[in-house]
Design a protein around this motif. Structure first.
Motif, PDB file in Angstrom:
ATOM      1  N   VAL A  36       0.853  -1.192   0.000  1.00 30.09           N
ATOM      2  CA  VAL A  36       0.000   0.000   0.000  1.00 30.09           C
ATOM      3  C   VAL A  36       0.894   1.249   0.000  1.00 30.09           C
ATOM      4  CG1 VAL A  36      -1.707   1.318   1.352  1.00 30.09           C
ATOM      5  CG2 VAL A  36      -2.021  -1.139   0.998  1.00 30.09           C
ATOM      6  N   GLY A  37       2.005   1.188   0.742  1.00 26.94           N
ATOM      7  CA  GLY A  37       2.959   2.298   0.753  1.00 26.94           C
ATOM      8  C   GLY A  37       3.547   2.550  -0.629  1.00 26.94           C
ATOM      9  N   GLU A  38       3.930   1.462  -1.317  1.00 24.76           N
ATOM     10  CA  GLU A  38       4.487   1.598  -2.677  1.00 24.76           C
ATOM     11  C   GLU A  38       3.467   2.217  -3.625  1.00 24.76           C
ATOM     12  OE1 GLU A  38       7.112  -2.512  -2.517  1.00 24.76           O
ATOM     13  OE2 GLU A  38       5.796  -2.195  -4.245  1.00 24.76           O
ATOM     14  N   LEU A  39       2.215   1.742  -3.503  1.00 31.56           N
ATOM     15  CA  LEU A  39       1.151   2.258  -4.367  1.00 31.56           C
ATOM     16  C   LEU A  39       0.927   3.752  -4.112  1.00 31.56           C
ATOM     17  CD1 LEU A  39      -0.663   0.753  -6.402  1.00 31.56           C
ATOM     18  CD2 LEU A  39      -2.458   0.788  -4.678  1.00 31.56           C
ATOM     19  N   ALA A  40       0.932   4.136  -2.848  1.00 37.88           N
ATOM     20  CA  ALA A  40       0.730   5.544  -2.484  1.00 37.88           C
ATOM     21  C   ALA A  40       1.825   6.414  -3.099  1.00 37.88           C
ATOM     22  CB  ALA A  40       0.715   5.696  -0.969  1.00 37.88           C
ATOM     23  N   ARG A  41       3.059   5.915  -3.102  1.00 33.83           N
ATOM     24  CA  ARG A  41       4.162   6.701  -3.676  1.00 33.83           C
ATOM     25  C   ARG A  41       3.989   6.851  -5.189  1.00 33.83           C
ATOM     26  NH1 ARG A  41       6.784   4.194   0.577  1.00 33.83           N
ATOM     27  NH2 ARG A  41       7.442   2.371  -0.603  1.00 33.83           N
ATOM     28  N   ARG A  42       3.575   5.767  -5.855  1.00 29.70           N
ATOM     29  CA  ARG A  42       3.328   5.845  -7.309  1.00 29.70           C
ATOM     30  C   ARG A  42       2.210   6.823  -7.614  1.00 29.70           C
ATOM     31  NH1 ARG A  42       1.288   0.626  -9.773  1.00 29.70           N
ATOM     32  NH2 ARG A  42       0.731   1.988 -11.484  1.00 29.70           N
ATOM     33  N   MET A  43       1.145   6.746  -6.826  1.00 34.03           N
ATOM     34  CA  MET A  43      -0.004   7.625  -7.064  1.00 34.03           C
ATOM     35  C   MET A  43       0.366   9.081  -6.792  1.00 34.03           C
ATOM     36  SD  MET A  43      -3.032   5.154  -5.595  1.00 34.03           S
ATOM     37  CE  MET A  43      -4.377   6.296  -5.893  1.00 34.03           C
ATOM     38  N   ALA A  44       1.128   9.311  -5.752  1.00 38.25           N
ATOM     39  CA  ALA A  44       1.539  10.677  -5.408  1.00 38.25           C
ATOM     40  C   ALA A  44       2.357  11.283  -6.545  1.00 38.25           C
ATOM     41  CB  ALA A  44       2.333  10.670  -4.109  1.00 38.25           C
ATOM     42  N   ALA A  61     -13.836  -0.991   0.655  1.00 33.24           N
ATOM     43  CA  ALA A  61     -12.563  -0.272   0.512  1.00 33.24           C
ATOM     44  C   ALA A  61     -12.215   0.603   1.711  1.00 33.24           C
ATOM     45  CB  ALA A  61     -12.580   0.566  -0.771  1.00 33.24           C
ATOM     46  N   PHE A  62     -13.008   0.539   2.781  1.00 26.94           N
ATOM     47  CA  PHE A  62     -12.791   1.519   3.859  1.00 26.94           C
ATOM     48  C   PHE A  62     -11.440   1.362   4.548  1.00 26.94           C
ATOM     49  CE2 PHE A  62     -13.624  -0.329   8.158  1.00 26.94           C
ATOM     50  CZ  PHE A  62     -13.969  -1.620   7.797  1.00 26.94           C
ATOM     51  N   VAL A  63     -10.947   0.153   4.723  1.00 25.21           N
ATOM     52  CA  VAL A  63      -9.669  -0.045   5.427  1.00 25.21           C
ATOM     53  C   VAL A  63      -8.507   0.342   4.506  1.00 25.21           C
ATOM     54  CG1 VAL A  63      -8.196  -1.687   6.644  1.00 25.21           C
ATOM     55  CG2 VAL A  63     -10.679  -1.916   6.781  1.00 25.21           C
ATOM     56  N   PHE A  64      -8.553  -0.162   3.282  1.00 21.30           N
ATOM     57  CA  PHE A  64      -7.535   0.166   2.274  1.00 21.30           C
ATOM     58  C   PHE A  64      -7.442   1.678   2.085  1.00 21.30           C
ATOM     59  CE2 PHE A  64      -7.026   0.463  -2.580  1.00 21.30           C
ATOM     60  CZ  PHE A  64      -5.639   0.515  -2.523  1.00 21.30           C
ATOM     61  N   LEU A  68      -4.212   3.985   2.542  1.00 22.00           N
ATOM     62  CA  LEU A  68      -3.680   4.583   1.307  1.00 22.00           C
ATOM     63  C   LEU A  68      -3.687   6.111   1.388  1.00 22.00           C
ATOM     64  CD1 LEU A  68      -2.825   3.897  -1.715  1.00 22.00           C
ATOM     65  CD2 LEU A  68      -5.208   4.397  -2.298  1.00 22.00           C
ATOM     66  N   LEU A  69      -4.810   6.677   1.811  1.00 24.68           N
ATOM     67  CA  LEU A  69      -4.939   8.136   1.815  1.00 24.68           C
ATOM     68  C   LEU A  69      -4.024   8.780   2.850  1.00 24.68           C
ATOM     69  CD1 LEU A  69      -8.806   8.341   1.310  1.00 24.68           C
ATOM     70  CD2 LEU A  69      -7.041   8.966  -0.347  1.00 24.68           C
ATOM     71  N   ARG A  70      -3.815   8.088   3.969  1.00 26.00           N
ATOM     72  CA  ARG A  70      -2.920   8.661   4.983  1.00 26.00           C
ATOM     73  C   ARG A  70      -1.460   8.539   4.599  1.00 26.00           C
ATOM     74  NH1 ARG A  70      -4.522   5.995  10.341  1.00 26.00           N
ATOM     75  NH2 ARG A  70      -4.826   4.281   8.879  1.00 26.00           N
ATOM     76  N   ALA A  71      -1.176   7.730   3.570  1.00 30.27           N
ATOM     77  CA  ALA A  71       0.207   7.621   3.073  1.00 30.27           C
ATOM     78  C   ALA A  71       0.482   8.660   1.991  1.00 30.27           C
ATOM     79  CB  ALA A  71       0.453   6.209   2.544  1.00 30.27           C
ATOM     80  N   MET A  72      -0.519   9.483   1.664  1.00 29.14           N
ATOM     81  CA  MET A  72      -0.307  10.531   0.647  1.00 29.14           C
ATOM     82  C   MET A  72      -0.473  11.887   1.325  1.00 29.14           C
ATOM     83  SD  MET A  72      -2.008   8.870  -2.751  1.00 29.14           S
ATOM     84  CE  MET A  72      -3.563   8.357  -2.114  1.00 29.14           C
ATOM     85  N   ASP A  73       0.469  12.806   1.042  1.00 29.26           N
ATOM     86  CA  ASP A  73       0.438  14.052   1.811  1.00 29.26           C
ATOM     87  C   ASP A  73       0.296  15.287   0.938  1.00 29.26           C
ATOM     88  OD1 ASP A  73       2.878  13.993   0.651  1.00 29.26           O
ATOM     89  OD2 ASP A  73       4.043  14.136   2.504  1.00 29.26           O
ATOM     90  N   PHE A  74      -0.481  15.152  -0.140  1.00 28.24           N
ATOM     91  CA  PHE A  74      -0.732  16.327  -0.990  1.00 28.24           C
ATOM     92  C   PHE A  74      -2.224  16.659  -0.920  1.00 28.24           C
ATOM     93  CE2 PHE A  74      -0.754  12.426  -3.465  1.00 28.24           C
ATOM     94  CZ  PHE A  74      -2.010  12.461  -4.054  1.00 28.24           C
ATOM     95  N   GLN A 136     -12.230  15.185 -15.844  1.00 29.21           N
ATOM     96  CA  GLN A 136     -11.023  15.309 -16.680  1.00 29.21           C
ATOM     97  C   GLN A 136     -10.454  13.917 -16.949  1.00 29.21           C
ATOM     98  OE1 GLN A 136      -7.211  16.145 -15.944  1.00 29.21           O
ATOM     99  NE2 GLN A 136      -7.239  16.668 -18.111  1.00 29.21           N
ATOM    100  N   SER A 137     -10.400  13.095 -15.902  1.00 24.99           N
ATOM    101  CA  SER A 137      -9.957  11.700 -16.045  1.00 24.99           C
ATOM    102  C   SER A 137     -10.532  10.879 -14.898  1.00 24.99           C
ATOM    103  CB  SER A 137      -8.435  11.623 -16.025  1.00 24.99           C
ATOM    104  OG  SER A 137      -7.952  12.027 -14.761  1.00 24.99           O
ATOM    105  N   ILE A 138     -10.649   9.568 -15.127  1.00 28.93           N
ATOM    106  CA  ILE A 138     -11.026   8.665 -14.028  1.00 28.93           C
ATOM    107  C   ILE A 138     -10.014   7.531 -13.985  1.00 28.93           C
ATOM    108  CG2 ILE A 138     -12.783   7.208 -12.941  1.00 28.93           C
ATOM    109  CD1 ILE A 138     -14.885   8.368 -14.608  1.00 28.93           C
ATOM    110  N   LYS A 139      -9.409   7.342 -12.828  1.00 24.29           N
ATOM    111  CA  LYS A 139      -8.470   6.245 -12.648  1.00 24.29           C
ATOM    112  C   LYS A 139      -9.019   5.295 -11.588  1.00 24.29           C
ATOM    113  CE  LYS A 139      -4.401   7.968 -14.649  1.00 24.29           C
ATOM    114  NZ  LYS A 139      -4.979   8.146 -15.974  1.00 24.29           N
ATOM    115  N   ILE A 140      -8.486   4.067 -11.623  1.00 19.30           N
ATOM    116  CA  ILE A 140      -8.920   3.058 -10.651  1.00 19.30           C
ATOM    117  C   ILE A 140      -7.731   2.630  -9.797  1.00 19.30           C
ATOM    118  CG2 ILE A 140      -9.781   0.690 -10.386  1.00 19.30           C
ATOM    119  CD1 ILE A 140     -11.288   1.084 -13.038  1.00 19.30           C
ATOM    120  N   ALA A 141      -7.925   2.682  -8.477  1.00 18.80           N
ATOM    121  CA  ALA A 141      -6.926   2.147  -7.548  1.00 18.80           C
ATOM    122  C   ALA A 141      -7.587   1.018  -6.767  1.00 18.80           C
ATOM    123  CB  ALA A 141      -6.445   3.228  -6.590  1.00 18.80           C
ATOM    124  N   ALA A 142      -7.038  -0.193  -6.891  1.00 17.12           N
ATOM    125  CA  ALA A 142      -7.626  -1.339  -6.202  1.00 17.12           C
ATOM    126  C   ALA A 142      -6.574  -2.025  -5.349  1.00 17.12           C
ATOM    127  CB  ALA A 142      -8.191  -2.332  -7.215  1.00 17.12           C
TER     128      ALA A 142
END
Ligand code: IMP
Ligand code: MG
Length: 190
Positions: A36-44, A61-64, A68-74, A136-142
């Motif tokens: 999840v940390g790796e994914l957050a860095r890619r998404m950021a 998706a509530f736990v994920f 995930l959201l707390r690993a992103m700081d923007f 503008q765009s829709i992406k999927i994070a699973a």
């Protein structure tokens, strides 16, 4: 009813029983946190500066999403949408929207946060429905993606794990509404 095999033990539970099904440990929480940390860095790297709107799909998706959201700081916004398509261990093939988002998504960078993409019925339905609102765009994070089950043509842009078709529970995912609070991910053991 969940039977906790070793509820007072510090060791991880290797097996859990939920209702009529047995499950075995599949992905331990440490591995989940790492991915999840790796994914957050890619998404950021892709999204910071775009003030994305994250749409969390309830309930699974509530736990994920929380990790995930707390690993992103923007700067970003978070909304919740509730849909239902599963009954027991099988997809029903039809999707019901129980709670929609109320924000205007026109010209926004939208990211759907989903627990698992299985047949793809839910995501296909939501992509169609939300594209009409001209984002503008829709992406999927699973968190999880079962590529062998996918019946539709769309990309899962961000997936923490690719897994075979087996049914799993834990870390938000349920079997008949049970098992969402398990820290680790378990796979069916029948
Ligand atoms: P799809 O529409 O077939 O892609 O299924 C998506 C939904 O089914 C997910 O959001 C989950 O709620 C549920 N689901 C799919 N596979 C599993 C599983 O292995 N365990 C628990 N729920 C699942
Ligand atoms: Mg779900």
């Amino acid at each position: 009813m969940i039977t906790f095999a070793s509820v007072f033990s510090v060791r991880k539970m290797d097996k859990v029983c939920i209702g009529d099904k047995r499950f075995r440990l599949y992905i331990p929480q440490e591995k989940i946190a790492e991915k999840v940390g790796e994914l957050a860095r890619r998404m950021a790297a892709d999204m910071s500066g775009k003030n994305p709107l994250f749409v969390v799909l309830l309930n699974g998706a509530f736990v994920f999403a929380a990790d995930l959201l707390r690993a992103m700081d923007f700067p970003c916004e978070v909304e919740f949408m509730r849909v239902r398509s599963y009954d027991g261990t099988a997809s029903t093939g039809s999707v019901e929207v129980i709670q929609d988002i109320r924000v205007d998504i026109q010209d926004r960078t939208v990211v759907l946060i989903e627990d698992i993409v299985d047949t793809g019925t839910t995501m296909h339905f939501l992509l169609q429905r939300l594209r009409e609102r001209r984002p503008q765009s829709i992406k999927i994070a699973a968190l999880l993606f079962k590529p062998e089950s996918l019946r539709y043509d769309f990309a899962v842009d961000y997936a923490a794990f690719r897994i075979p078709r087996d049914f799993i529970v834990g870390y938000g995912l349920d079997y008949n509404e049970q098992g969402r609070n398990l820290k680790d991910i378990y796979v069916i053991d029948d």
